[in-house]
Write a protein that holds these residues in place. Sequence first.
Motif, PDB file in Angstrom:
ATOM      1  N   MET A 153       0.840  -1.222   0.000  1.00 51.41           N
ATOM      2  CA  MET A 153       0.000   0.000   0.000  1.00 51.41           C
ATOM      3  C   MET A 153       0.870   1.265   0.000  1.00 51.41           C
ATOM      4  SD  MET A 153      -3.615   0.532   0.585  1.00 51.41           S
ATOM      5  CE  MET A 153      -4.578   2.040   0.844  1.00 51.41           C
ATOM      6  N   LYS A 154       2.133   1.089   0.342  1.00 50.62           N
ATOM      7  CA  LYS A 154       3.004   2.261   0.381  1.00 50.62           C
ATOM      8  C   LYS A 154       3.330   2.695  -1.047  1.00 50.62           C
ATOM      9  CE  LYS A 154       7.011   3.977   2.822  1.00 50.62           C
ATOM     10  NZ  LYS A 154       7.344   4.676   1.580  1.00 50.62           N
ATOM     11  N   ALA A 155       3.170   3.986  -1.294  1.00 50.40           N
ATOM     12  CA  ALA A 155       3.322   4.494  -2.656  1.00 50.40           C
ATOM     13  C   ALA A 155       4.784   4.499  -3.092  1.00 50.40           C
ATOM     14  CB  ALA A 155       2.760   5.905  -2.748  1.00 50.40           C
ATOM     15  N   VAL A 156       5.000   4.288  -4.377  1.00 46.21           N
ATOM     16  CA  VAL A 156       6.372   4.330  -4.873  1.00 46.21           C
ATOM     17  C   VAL A 156       6.745   5.773  -5.197  1.00 46.21           C
ATOM     18  CG1 VAL A 156       5.287   2.705  -6.492  1.00 46.21           C
ATOM     19  CG2 VAL A 156       7.187   4.094  -7.270  1.00 46.21           C
ATOM     20  N   THR A 157       7.974   6.135  -4.819  1.00 46.26           N
ATOM     21  CA  THR A 157       8.410   7.512  -5.001  1.00 46.26           C
ATOM     22  C   THR A 157       9.498   7.591  -6.064  1.00 46.26           C
ATOM     23  OG1 THR A 157      10.303   7.564  -3.519  1.00 46.26           O
ATOM     24  CG2 THR A 157       8.120   7.723  -2.509  1.00 46.26           C
TER      25      THR A 157
END
Lengths: 336, 336
Positions: free
Chosen positions: B1-5
């Motif tokens: 769920m953690k967004a890719v940066t």
Amino acid sequence: MKAVTIKDIAKTAGVSYSTVSRALSGSPEISAETRERILEICKQMNYTPNTVARAMVMKSTKLLGLILTGVNNPFMSELAYHIDRQARARGYNIVLCNSSRNTEQERELFELMLGRQVDGIIICPSGPESYESLRPYLSRIPTVFVGENLREAPESYVSVDNYRGAYIGVEYLYNLGHRDILYFGRRRGSTTHQLRAEGYAAACRDLQLTAQYCNNAFPATSIKYGYQLAKQLLSQQRTFTAIFAATDTNALGIMQAAEESGIRIPEDFSLLGFDNIRDSSLPRIQLTTVEQPKKMMASVAVDSLLDRIQSEVAGYTHRILMPTLIERSSCAPRPF
Amino acid sequence: MKAVTIKDIAKTAGVSYSTVSRALSGSPEISAETRERILEICKQMNYTPNTVARAMVMKSTKLLGLILTGVNNPFMSELAYHIDRQARARGYNIVLCNSSRNTEQERELFELMLGRQVDGIIICPSGPESYESLRPYLSRIPTVFVGENLREAPESYVSVDNYRGAYIGVEYLYNLGHRDILYFGRRRGSTTHQLRAEGYAAACRDLQLTAQYCNNAFPATSIKYGYQLAKQLLSQQRTFTAIFAATDTNALGIMQAAEESGIRIPEDFSLLGFDNIRDSSLPRIQLTTVEQPKKMMASVAVDSLLDRIQSEVAGYTHRILMPTLIERSSCAPRPF
DNA sequence: TTGAAAGCGCTAACAA
DNA sequence: TTGTTAGCGCTTTCAA
């Protein structure tokens, strides 16, 4: 024109800027005295906290995306109004976008909302196909669907019990003495409309009525489509004493066609709608209809979305609200 | 769920993250080859740029605040729809809020919008007093007022020429043979309504008609207020052959009262509205009215706001649009 | 109770 | 053409 920041406050207060942050956030680890002093300075310097900067570190924008097929639609605008109220009451704001009932647009808007880091999305989908089309995004952002639903979608939605709504509509007409009730209108591919038609069919079966349809699929719900189809219908011999329209908008089209043909409602036939949009309550229209409780839907949508966001639990909820019948003057007892 | 940066991209691409930034922003100082490669990786990793982070450094959120008295009002919802379209076409999104025609709320909403770092604000003010009440904020954020205007406000606004609109309304009725035209309705403290009344008076003067009023000030524009006043008016001897209602909403109230009293429109008297809200075009209503060009107003409001934001020039613009008469069937030649 | 410092994800100036 | 670095305004450990 340059905004004052926490640093400016810190400087004039002669403290470090983390102290200012603490004063503002109401942290307990600060003396009441300095807090007062800092707050006073903030007021004097007209300080407004930068929500964007806060959002960066908190990883929460307190923003909800609202995607509608079009706010200009009276059903949507009422929903939007109540969603704003409810969201604001809970500390959130709304980013509004219109999809124009275009699935490609919907996807772009999800992308956009994701980029804007909204905490969640409320969407009135174009149709049931949106569930499929949007699937890749649904794991990335808490979403609740409003209005259109899928029978067994593993996603959160709030909708009215369309089947039951149609059923009570037929019952109402039946109790008025009607035995020949025509079901009118349908939007292509809409589960909502499918369910309504099923509710109608079931009621007819249970009450031993013969189901009659005039529901060539419309590409969209509009007065014009309803009008055109009704025009055709009313040019033929009438085989019904009441029409149950799939939506109020369709009913409005029927009214217009009837008007032009000198046919009176409810004297010549009764007309029942579904939705209870604002238009239906206007003088001269006064459409009897099955209501979708918009305020409640808005409130439930916001609450279920925020609960999911705040509790961090995965999963989904289906909330199905009960429609009620709003009696106005487009229905009358069957003439004998 | 953690967004890719951007960093994740940089790592897998084996470049520095500023290179990624360059690839994304379409900067020329990067080889076509690496750009392609990076873009490909972004796609594969489902990268969505973080607009919030970008906003922080760019000092522009590409967000416009939209403050309405209430989107559920059909005039507002149409405006909102077009404002969204126009804004989106220019790369901006809308944060929507409803003030409920409450001046205190309006101020809070400005504060909120300021905190959210919106690039500008479009507001349909509660009334002319909003200009005064909001003054402290107007130097902090580009703002354009829509709808309600002040005669000589040193602020940007777009409105219709209400004076002229009322004037052409009277002319229209005059050309239909009417000589006894009653002016109906007024919202307390509204410059818009004041201007309409003046236009009416001027036309009467020029055409040598005797002005007649039935316009005790309403606290707000609603069908109900119009209905109540009309009920009273219609219980008396009629001294007019046409009514010019200050707003379509008032006209709807008049229609309802007439309906109840068995008075027919346009047979017994003609009825002319002002605004051309959606309701007026409905079957059975078919109100002849002076139109406010909502789509144009939206478009002009967005453009003038964005022009001001982008050109960074101070100052303000007043844009006054011409209303036009929409003929439907609530007006008829004077019966002789 | 307060301050210093790191870091949220990104852009842009400066170096290499 | 690419990398390094500072910094946007804020919250929040960790030290003092």
